[in-house]
Design a protein around this motif. Structure first.
Motif, PDB file in Angstrom:
ATOM      1  N   SER A 699       0.835  -1.210   0.000  1.00 36.13           N
ATOM      2  CA  SER A 699       0.000   0.000   0.000  1.00 36.13           C
ATOM      3  C   SER A 699       0.864   1.252   0.000  1.00 36.13           C
ATOM      4  O   SER A 699       0.605   2.202  -0.753  1.00 36.13           O
ATOM      5  CB  SER A 699      -0.922  -0.007   1.227  1.00 36.13           C
ATOM      6  N   ALA A 703       1.224   3.919  -3.046  1.00 36.10           N
ATOM      7  CA  ALA A 703       0.975   5.343  -2.821  1.00 36.10           C
ATOM      8  C   ALA A 703       2.154   6.183  -3.292  1.00 36.10           C
ATOM      9  O   ALA A 703       1.979   7.252  -3.906  1.00 36.10           O
ATOM     10  CB  ALA A 703       0.699   5.590  -1.332  1.00 36.10           C
ATOM     11  N   ARG A 706       2.010   6.348  -7.042  1.00 41.33           N
ATOM     12  CA  ARG A 706       0.984   7.295  -7.515  1.00 41.33           C
ATOM     13  C   ARG A 706       1.467   8.727  -7.365  1.00 41.33           C
ATOM     14  O   ARG A 706       1.215   9.575  -8.228  1.00 41.33           O
ATOM     15  CB  ARG A 706      -0.323   7.083  -6.747  1.00 41.33           C
ATOM     16  N   GLU A 707       2.194   8.983  -6.288  1.00 40.15           N
ATOM     17  CA  GLU A 707       2.754  10.334  -6.116  1.00 40.15           C
ATOM     18  C   GLU A 707       3.796  10.604  -7.194  1.00 40.15           C
ATOM     19  O   GLU A 707       3.873  11.706  -7.737  1.00 40.15           O
ATOM     20  CB  GLU A 707       3.365  10.440  -4.719  1.00 40.15           C
TER      21      GLU A 707
END
Length: 863
Positions: A699, A703, A706-707
Motif C-alpha cells: 500500500s 501510494a 501514484r505520487e
C-alpha cells in the motif's frame, strides 16, 4: 441464340433468381472492395505542418530485401504491406540538408525535428489535445506558421505556441508554461504566438517551437533530422524538383515526397493504414468472387438440369452442342449484366459504411478519404460477367452433351459419376490440403499456422468439385438409418437423395462453405486471441503498471520508480520491430519481427517469457532474446550472432542470450532498452512494469508510485491485469473484420441455400403430385421433405465441421500447442442452428406451396 436466350428468361425467370441475387450481392461487395482498394492506393495522411513544403525528404520505411545475386536492384519479397515496413521513423543524416540546398531550383532546405512536447496545466496535459509535438523554430516556415504576437524563441527556456493550443491553455506572450518533453515538466516562457494560414492551429496536432539548438537537444538524436522540407524557387514545379533531388541524392534509403505523399513523413504510423485497407479489400474481394463462382455455378447447373428434356428437344430438332452452350451462356450474361449494374450503387454505400466503421476502430485513419471513380463499378460488372460466363460454360457444356433421345423420356435420370477433370482437380486439392496439414503439424510455427488458416478454401473447392461423389457417400452413410428407423417417409427421403446426388451436392456445397468458413474464421480468431491473452497473463509478473495517456513515458519514470521503497524491479517497455535478411529457396527474403525493448535491471523479476535456453538477465549491450519460432527460422541458438536492422533501418549485430516460448504478448524479439535508444520515433516507454519486493508494504509502495506518476503529465498507475499489449488490442480490433467477413459469407450462403433449395423443391411439383395420387398423404410428403432437409443439415454440418477441424487443429497445434482450438461457445449453437434454419426454410416453405395444387392438376404441368 440470343433471342432464344431472352425468350427463355421471360418464361423461366424463376430459375435464375438465385444466380441474379448472388451476382447482385457479388457486384455490391466487389464494388465496395474496389472503392476501398482505390482509396488505399490513393489514400494516406495529408500533410498539415509540412503543407508549405514543395518537397519533403525523409527515410524510406519500406523494408527491402538484398539484391538477387547477379541482379541490379533490390526487390521486395512481398507487396507493400504493413509488416514489411520499419516500425520507426527512418531519419536522414543532417548532412543531407546541404546536399539538397545545392540542387538547382531549391530556394531553401529546412531541417525538421519532431518530438513529443506537452503543455501541462494543473499536473495534466491540456485537455482536447491528442498529439502535441515540439519542433525547431526554423521549421515553422514549412506550414507556414506566422507570428501573431511576440517574437521567435532564442533562449533554452523560451517557447512559441500555436494560437489554438495557447487558447486552450490560456497562455499569452510573457506567461510561464510548464512543458513536459523528456522528463518532469519544466517552466518555459512563452515569447510568441503563431498560427497557420487558415485558423488558429492545425486540425490533428498542436505545435510548440523552440530555438533550433534547444530542439536538437530535446529531440535526442544529434546529427540526424526527421525530415527535410524543401521550398522551391519561384516558377519551379514541385514534382519535377522532387525527381531532381532524388537523382542528386542517389540514395535508396531516402525518398522525395510531393503532393499528398508528404503526409507520410508527418504521420508515419498513419501511413501504414492505407496498406491495411488494400490488404483487407483484396482479401474480401477474392473470397467473395470465389463464393460467387460456387453459388452461381450451382444455381445455373440446377436450372439446366431442370430443363433436361428441353435441352434434349433442342438437340432433337437440330441444335448443335455449341448452340446450346451459347444459349445457356447468353442467359447467364443477360442476368449478370443486369444484376452487376444494379449492385454497384449499394456497393458505393457499403464502401462508405465500411470505411467509417474501420476508422471508428482505428483500423484506418479517419482522414482517409473515399476515392470515388467509375473504375470499381466497371470492375464489378466485368467480374460479374466473367463469373457468370465461367459458371455458364460449366453448365452449358453438360447441357450440350444431352442426347436427343432424352427428349422422349418421361423421367429424367441423373448421370452417374463426375467428369475426369473434376475428379482429378478435386483429388489434387484434397492431396494438397493433406500435405499442408501434415507439414503444419510437423513444423508447428506461426508461419505454418498462417498457412493452415487458409486450407478451408482449398477443402471447400475440393468438395464442390467432388460434390456428386461426396453426396453418394453421404447418402450411403445416412440413408440406412432413414430407411430402417423412420418408416415409409424416411425410406422415400433416402431413396430420393440417393437418386438425386447432384441436386444434393448443389445444396450442401454452399452450406459446407457457410459452416466450415464461419467455424474456421471464428476459431482462428478466438485461438489467436486466447493464446495472446494467455501468454500475456503468464508472461507478466508485474504487480502494477505505469502507463500514460500522452503516448508514452520518459525513461526517467522507470529510473525513478526503481528508487521507490518496496519496489524490487521496474522495467520500461517500448514496442518496435527488427528486420532480418535471409534466404528461401536461394532467393533473398525478409523476416520482420515485432520486438519489445526492455529497460533496467531485474527483468526476470517482472517478466516470465518461459525461457527455454539462456537467461533474460544477460540481456544488455548487444544482447537479444528470440522466440522459439524466430530462433528456428533464423537457425540461431544462444551464443550466436545475428545481423539485423533496427526499427529505423540502422544495422546492428546482436548476440543471442536467450530463447523463449511466450511470444504472443511481447513479440518475437526482446532487446535491451539502451540498444534502441535513439532508434525509436519518440524515445518514450510504452509502459513500466513494477514488481514489489517480498514482504514490502504494498500500500505504501503503491501510494509512493501514484505520487511519482503525478509528477509526469498523463502518467497513472494501473493494475497489471487490466493492461493489454498492443498485439492483444490489435487482435480485438481485427475481430470486427473477421466477424464482418463471416456475416458476409453467411448472408451470401443464405441466399444461395434458400434459392437453390427453393428451386429444387418447387420443381418437384409433379413428383409430389404422383406420390399423392398413389396414396401418400400431404403430411407424409411433408415429413419426407423434412427428413431430406435433416439429411442435408447433418451432412452439411458434418462436412463443415471436418473442413473447420482440418484448418483449426493444425493452426491450434502450431500457435497454442494444443489440438483443441478455442471457439466461442455460442458458435457451437449458432452455426449448426443457422444451417438447420436455412435448410428447413428452403425446403418446407416451397414444398407447402407446391402441395397447394391439386395432384391431378400438378401432374400435368410442364417440366
Amino acid at each position: 441464340m440470343l433471342s432464344l436466350s431472352l425468350r427463355t428468361l421471360r418464361t423461366r425467370a424463376g430459375g435464375f433468381v438465385g444466380a441474379f441475387v448472388a451476382l447482385l450481392l457479388a457486384s455490391a461487395v466487389v464494388t465496395a472492395c474496389g472503392v476501398l482498394l482505390e482509396s488505399g492506393i490513393r489514400g494516406g495522411p495529408r500533410p498539415e505542418r509540412l503543407a508549405g513544403a514543395d518537397v519533403v525528404i525523409t527515410g524510406d520505411r519500406q523494408a527491402k530485401a538484398p539484391p538477387v545475386v547477379g541482379g541490379d536492384e533490390p526487390e521486395l519479397t512481398e507487396p507493400d504491406l504493413p509488416d514489411q515496413r520499419f516500425a520507426e521513423v527512418v531519419r536522414p543524416e543532417a548532412a543531407v540538408v546541404e546536399r539538397v540546398r545545392a540542387v538547382p531550383g531549391v530556394r531553401a532546405a529546412v531541417p525538421d525535428l519532431s518530438f513529443p512536447a506537452h503543455v501541462v496545466v494543473d499536473g495534466q496535459p491540456v485537455a482536447g489535445v491528442e498529439r502535441s509535438l515540439g519542433h525547431g523554430w526554423d521549421s515553422a516556415q514549412l506550414t507556414p506558421f506566422t507570428l501573431r504576437a511576440g517574437r521567435a524563441p532564442a533562449a533554452e527556456d523560451e517557447v512559441v505556441v500555436d494560437a489554438a493550443l495557447a487558447a486552450r491553455a490560456r497562455l499569452g506572450v510573457g506567461d510561464q508554461a510548464r512543458i513536459q518533453v523528456d522528463g518532469e515538466p519544466r517552466p518555459h516562457r512563452v515569447v510568441g504566438i503563431v498560427a497557420p494560414p487558415a485558423g488558429d492551429g492545425l486540425e490533428r496536432q498542436a505545435a510548440l517551437f523552440f530555438a533550433p539548438s534547444t530542439a536538437e537537444r530535446l529531440a535526442g538524436h544529434a546529427g540526424w533530422v526527421d525530415a527535410v522540407g524543401v521550398l522551391a524557387a519561384p516558377g519551379t514545379d514541385g514534382e519535377r524538383l522532387g525527381e531532381r533531388i532524388a537523382q542528386a541524392l542517389h540514395d535508396d534509403r531516402l525518398v522525395a515526397l510531393v503532393g499528398d505523399d508528404r503526409g507520410q513523413a508527418e504521420f508515419p504510423r498513419e501511413a501504414d493504414r492505407p496498406s491495411l485497407l488494400i490488404l483487407v479489400s483484396t482479401q474480401f474481394g477474392v473470397i467473395v468472387v470465389l463464393v460467387a463462382v460456387f453459388v452461381v455455378a450451382g444455381t445455373l447447373a440446377l436450372s439446366v438440369r431442370h430443363r433436361h428434356r428441353e435441352m434434349a428437344l433442342l438437340r432433337a430438332i437440330g441444335a448443335t452442342p455449341r448452340q446450346v452452350l451459347r444459349m445457356v451462356t447468353g442467359e447467364a450474361l443477360v442476368v449478370a449484366s443486369l444484376a452487376s449494374v444494379l449492385g454497384t450503387a449499394p456497393g458505393m454505400a457499403l464502401a462508405a459504411w465500411a470505411r467509417d466503421e474501420m476508422a471508428a476502430r482505428e483500423l484506418v485513419g479517419i482522414e482517409t478519404p473515399l476515392s470515388l471513380s467509375p473504375l470499381p463499378a466497371l470492375a464489378a460488372v466485368v467480374v460479374g460477367m466473367l463469373t457468370a460466363a465461367l459458371a455458364a460454360l460449366s453448365a452449358g457444356r453438360r447441357a450440350g452433351r444431352v442426347r436427343p433421345t432424352e427428349a422422349l423420356r418421361e423421367a429424367a435420370v441423373e448421370p452417374v459419376g463426375i467428369g475426369r477433370g473434376r475428379r482429378i482437380a478435386g483429388s489434387v486439392l484434397l492431396g494438397l490440403t493433406g500435405v499442408l496439414v501434415v507439414v503444419t503439424v510437423a513444423v508447428r510455427n506461426k508461419e505454418m499456422a498462417a498457412v493452415a488458416a487458409q486450407t478451408v478454401l482449398l477443402l471447400v473447392i475440393a468438395i464442390a468439385l467432388l460434390g456428386p461423389a461426396v453426396a453418394r457417400g453421404i447418402t450411403a452413410l445416412l440413408g440406412w438409418p432413414l430407411r430402417t428407423m423412420f418408416g415409409a417417409t424416411g425410406y422415400l427421403a433416402a431413396e430420393n437423395t440417393r437418386a438425386n446426388t447432384r441436386r444434393l451436392a448443389s445444396v450442401i456445397t454452399p452450406l459446407v462453405l457457410c459452416v466450415g468458413f464461419a467455424a474456421a474464421v471464428l476459431g482462428v480468431q478466438a485461438t489467436a486471441l486466447t493464446t495472446a491473452e494467455r501468454d500475456q497473463a503468464a508472461s507478466s509478473r508485474a504487480d502494477q503498471v505505469l502507463v500514460s495517456t500522452t503516448g508514452g513515458l520518459p525513461p526517467t519514470v522507470a529510473e525513478a520508480a526503481r528508487r521507490v521503497p518496496g519496489v524490487v524491479a521496474a522495467t520500461g517497455t517500448a514496442r518496435t520491430n527488427i528486420v532480418v535478411e535471409g534466404t528461401s529457396a536461394f532467393d533473398p527474403v525478409l523476416h520482420t519481427y515485432d520486438a519489445t525493448a526492455l529497460g533496467g535491471p531485474g527483468v526476470e523479476a517482472t517478466l516470465d517469457l518461459d525461457v527455454r535456453s539462456g537467461r533474460l538477465a544477460d540481456l544488455g549491450g548487444d544482447g537479444v532474446a528470440l522466440s522459439v519460432d524466430a530462433a528456428g527460422t533464423l537457425d540461431a541458438a544462444v551464443g550466436d550472432r545475428v545481423t539485423v536492422k533496427l526499427g529505423d533501418n540502422t544495422p546492428a549485430e546482436l548476440r543471442v542470450v536467450a530463447v523463449y516460448d511466450r511470444s504472443a504478448g511481447f513479440g518475437d524479439a526482446v532487446l535491451p532498452r539502451e540498444r534502441v535508444a535513439g532508434h525509436t520515433t519518440t524515445g518514450l516507454d510504452d509502459a513500466v512494469l513494477i514488481r514489489f519486493a517480498e514482504g514490502a508494504d504494498r500500500s505504501a509502495a503503491a501510494a509512493a508510485l501514484r505520487e511519482l506518476s503525478s509528477r509526469y503529465a498523463g502518467a497513472h498507475l494501473v493494475d497489471a491485469v487490466t493492461t493489454q499489449t498492443e498485439q492483444v488490442r490489435a487482435l480485438r480490433q481485427s475481430a470486427w473484420l473477421n466477424l464482418l467477413l463471416v456475416a458476409m459469407i453467411i448472408a451470401y450462403t443464405a441466399v444461395a441455400v434458400v434459392t437453390t433449395l427453393a428451386m429444387a423443391t418447387s420443381d418437384r411439383a409433379r413428383e409430389f403430385a404422383l406420390l399423392r395420387l398413389v396414396g401418400t398423404t400431404r403430411s407424409q410428403v411433408l415429413r419426407m421433405v423434412r427428413w431430406e432437409g435433416l439429411l442435408v443439415v447433418v451432412a452439411s454440418v458434418g462436412l463443415g465441421a471436418l473442413v473447420a477441424a482440418a484448418t483449426l487443429v493444425p493452426f491450434s497445434l502450431s500457435l497454442a500447442g494444443s489440438a483443441l482450438p478455442a471457439l466461442p461457445p455460442l458458435a457451437y449453437l449458432l452455426i449448426p442452428g443457422g444451417a438447420a434454419a436455412l435448410a428447413l426454410l428452403g425446403t418446407l416453405f416451397p414444398a407447402r406451396l407446391a402441395l397447394r395444387t391439386h395432384p391431378a392438376d400438378a401432374i400435368g404441368t410442364k417440366e
